[in-house]
Design a protein around this motif. Structure first.
Motif, PDB file in Angstrom:
ATOM      1  N   TYR A 135     -12.095  58.627 -17.032  1.00  0.00           N
ATOM      2  CA  TYR A 135     -12.640  59.835 -16.421  1.00  0.00           C
ATOM      3  C   TYR A 135     -11.561  60.496 -15.592  1.00  0.00           C
ATOM      4  CZ  TYR A 135     -17.190  57.775 -17.534  1.00  0.00           C
ATOM      5  OH  TYR A 135     -18.255  57.225 -18.188  1.00  0.00           O
ATOM      6  N   CYS A 193     -12.612  63.765 -14.036  1.00  0.00           N
ATOM      7  CA  CYS A 193     -13.295  64.670 -13.123  1.00  0.00           C
ATOM      8  C   CYS A 193     -14.779  64.335 -12.921  1.00  0.00           C
ATOM      9  CB  CYS A 193     -13.190  66.106 -13.637  1.00  0.00           C
ATOM     10  SG  CYS A 193     -14.134  66.394 -15.147  1.00  0.00           S
ATOM     11  N   THR A 194     -15.407  63.713 -13.878  1.00  0.00           N
ATOM     12  CA  THR A 194     -16.848  63.402 -13.902  1.00  0.00           C
ATOM     13  C   THR A 194     -17.760  64.637 -13.854  1.00  0.00           C
ATOM     14  OG1 THR A 194     -17.138  62.990 -11.528  1.00  0.00           O
ATOM     15  CG2 THR A 194     -16.485  61.102 -12.906  1.00  0.00           C
ATOM     16  N   SER A 195     -17.210  65.810 -14.150  1.00  0.00           N
ATOM     17  CA  SER A 195     -18.039  67.017 -14.186  1.00  0.00           C
ATOM     18  C   SER A 195     -17.975  67.718 -15.547  1.00  0.00           C
ATOM     19  CB  SER A 195     -17.603  67.995 -13.087  1.00  0.00           C
ATOM     20  OG  SER A 195     -16.293  68.459 -13.351  1.00  0.00           O
ATOM     21  N   GLY A 196     -17.207  67.165 -16.475  1.00  0.00           N
ATOM     22  CA  GLY A 196     -17.110  67.737 -17.805  1.00  0.00           C
ATOM     23  C   GLY A 196     -16.054  68.794 -17.987  1.00  0.00           C
ATOM     24  N   SER A 197     -15.269  69.064 -16.967  1.00  0.00           N
ATOM     25  CA  SER A 197     -14.312  70.161 -17.076  1.00  0.00           C
ATOM     26  C   SER A 197     -12.932  69.756 -17.597  1.00  0.00           C
ATOM     27  CB  SER A 197     -14.158  70.864 -15.727  1.00  0.00           C
ATOM     28  OG  SER A 197     -13.666  69.962 -14.768  1.00  0.00           O
ATOM     29  N   CYS A 225     -19.023  61.949 -19.491  1.00  0.00           N
ATOM     30  CA  CYS A 225     -19.360  62.009 -18.066  1.00  0.00           C
ATOM     31  C   CYS A 225     -20.606  62.851 -17.801  1.00  0.00           C
ATOM     32  CB  CYS A 225     -18.182  62.521 -17.241  1.00  0.00           C
ATOM     33  SG  CYS A 225     -17.724  64.237 -17.543  1.00  0.00           S
ATOM     34  N   VAL A 226     -20.918  63.783 -18.708  1.00  0.00           N
ATOM     35  CA  VAL A 226     -22.074  64.661 -18.502  1.00  0.00           C
ATOM     36  C   VAL A 226     -23.067  64.627 -19.664  1.00  0.00           C
ATOM     37  CG1 VAL A 226     -20.881  66.245 -16.931  1.00  0.00           C
ATOM     38  CG2 VAL A 226     -20.807  66.662 -19.404  1.00  0.00           C
TER      39      VAL A 226
END
Length: 133
Positions: A85, A87-91, A113-114
């Motif tokens: 991972y 960022c864990t926000s998908g970006s 992650c998302v």
């Protein structure tokens, strides 16, 4: 919902009976005690699985069961599938994999992650991504 004989045992399944002894409300130690106390060469387990559970198969061969909408990140962790991972926000795309469900002509890209367990399928396969090394 009882699991069919010969079906894979998935992370998230529950042991309902050991031989003829009910144990649906027992914790791990209680179930292990029933198995260990058996005098038979083979122990019969009756397993339960929630209706609608989707079997998710990871690239390392591990499988977990999750209900549609459950986070794939949590299922990956439950079977010790290592996901990188950033960022864990998908970006960022570091955790990108491909998701294949029956009937797909080609797997679609998804970011673990998302991403969520897909709806409308009994099984889905997570494949390594190939766009971001």
């Amino acid at each position: 919902n009882a699991v069919k004989a010969g079906a894979d045992v998935l992370v998230g399944d529950r042991v309902l009976m050991v031989d003829a002894s009910a144990c649906a409300d027992d914790d791990f130690d209680g179930v292990a005690g029933l198995i260990g106390a058996s005098e038979r060469d083979r122990v019969e387990l009756t397993l339960g699985r929630r209706v609608g559970t989707v079997r998710i198969i990871f690239p390392n061969g591990a499988a977990a069961g999750g209900l549609p909408g459950a986070p794939l990140r949590e299922l990956a962790a439950s079977v010790d599938y290592p996901v990188k991972y950033g960022c864990t926000s998908g970006s960022c795309g570091v955790c990108e994999h491909r998701l294949r469900t029956p009937g797909d002509d080609s797997p679609r890209y998804t970011r673990l992650c998302v991403a969520r367990v897909p709806r409308g399928s009994e099984v889905a396969q997570i494949l390594p991504g190939d766009r971001y090394g």
